[in-house]
Design an enzyme around this catalytic site. Structure first.
Site, short mmCIF file in Angstrom:
data_model
loop_
_atom_site.label_atom_id
_atom_site.label_comp_id
_atom_site.label_asym_id
_atom_site.label_seq_id
_atom_site.Cartn_x
_atom_site.Cartn_y
_atom_site.Cartn_z
N PRO A 2 29.79 -37.98 34.95
CG PRO A 2 30.48 -36.36 36.76
CD PRO A 2 30.01 -36.57 35.38
CD GLU A 3 26.54 -42.81 32.98
OE1 GLU A 3 26.11 -44.00 33.18
OE2 GLU A 3 26.81 -42.35 31.76
NE ARG A 119 30.87 -29.78 28.47
CZ ARG A 119 30.83 -30.63 28.06
NH1 ARG A 119 29.73 -31.37 27.27
NH2 ARG A 119 31.99 -31.50 27.60
NE ARG A 158 6.68 -46.70 32.60
CZ ARG A 158 7.22 -46.04 32.93
NH1 ARG A 158 7.41 -45.96 34.43
NH2 ARG A 158 7.58 -44.62 32.65
#
Length: 291
Positions: A2-3, A119, A158
């Site tokens: 799930p994102e 999990r 960055r």
DNA sequence: AGCTCTTCCTGAAAGC
DNA sequence: TGCTTTCAGGAAGAGC
């Protein structure tokens, strides 16, 4: 796994039927992924579900406490992260219970909200109103609401690899491994490129690619690779549209080159070596002798 | 300080 | 064939 698109789909499903419902009872199985299981069992019964929203990959349920002295109590936020294999589904008590179902919320309309997680990489937290701002503050901006200027400001300076930054929830909240790879492919950017070395045009292309991929995935109700299902137990369809993720050795849909897999930031990263050229070799004090 | 690597967990798939 | 090893990965924490 799930994102953002999967969590958004789950939230839309829950939002259609849960607001207004009252939690009557909480039953717990294994609790090692729950911050404070005792608080869950003590504070949730009697609470009314006021609203359900998504914050990055978190499902956020806003609760109004019930029971004695309820009027003086501030709102509570039940926060659920689905991790890798978490499922949040509404069922009837008589429905068969899937293995690894560890939380049952009994509702006042006779249904049950269940949390299943093979999990147990997921998390469940109960956060009082007074601490919700701190929780939100640790997360980056919402990808679909981030302007190009903000995107450039967060990534452009960055020195880390762009893939690692896309996965950093403190920068952008909700992108995970699937949508990072799919976005980089659409933007034709190699996952190991240093963010600060990308051109302004590449940053703009990536900004657009992220939003396009997430929007398309939400439309198809997310990607079901192994365990993901929505709040009704249905699988998503976006895995059929993946162009690189888990397609190692298969031809690139744009150029036919074989898709490759490398590890970047500790994650499997799929890319087309022709469409997404690797970063130029760094200047070395020990140059390779050419023949 | 800022980054990368390791760890947690289970089940599927690959390896021998 | 059957057992063992590897891999998947979000995010916290360790290590460089």
């Amino acid at each position: 796994m799930p994102e953002l698109p999967e969590v958004e789909t789950v939230v839309r499903g829950l939002r259609a039927s849960l607001p207004g419902r009252i939690i009557l009872d909480v039953r717990l199985g294994k609790t090692d992924f729950i911050d404070d299981p005792v608080a869950l069992a003590e504070q949730l019964p009697g609470a009314r579900i006021a609203d359900i929203s998504r914050l990055g990959k978190f499902v956020c349920m806003e609760l109004v406490p019930g029971g004695p002295a309820a009027s003086s109590e501030a709102r509570l936020h039940l926060i659920v992260h689905l991790g890798m294999t978490g499922q949040l589904t509404t069922r009837h008590p008589a429905d068969p219970v899937a293995p690894h179902t560890h939380v049952f919320f009994a509702l006042d309309d006779g249904r049950e909200l269940r949390y299943t997680d093979i999990r147990r990489f997921g998390r469940i937290l109960l956060i009082p109103e007074s601490r919700i701002a701190v929780f939100r503050g640790r997360l980056g901006s919402e990808p679909l609401e981030t302007t190009l200027e903000e995107f450039r400001a967060r990534f452009g300076l960055r020195r880390a690899r762009i893939k690692a930054l896309l996965l950093d929830q403190g920068l952008l909240r909700g992108v995970g491994n699937i949508y990072a790879d799919e976005s980089l492919f659409r933007a034709r950017i190699h996952p190991a490129r240093i963010a600060a070395r990308l051109t302004q045009t590449q940053l703009a292309t990536l900004h657009r690619a992220v939003r396009e991929v997430l929007t398309a995935a939400i439309r198809l109700r997310g990607s079901s690779i192994s365990d993901y299902v929505d709040s009704d137990g249905n699988r998503g369809e976006f895995q059929r549209r993946h162009r690189v993720y888990r397609r190692e050795g298969k031809p690139c849909v744009r150029c036919g080159e074989k898709i490759r897999r490398v590890i970047v930031a500790g994650r499997s990263s799929y890319f087309c070596p022709r469409c997404q050229p690797p970063p130029r070799a760094q200047k070395s004090r020990h140059p390779v002798k050419r023949t």
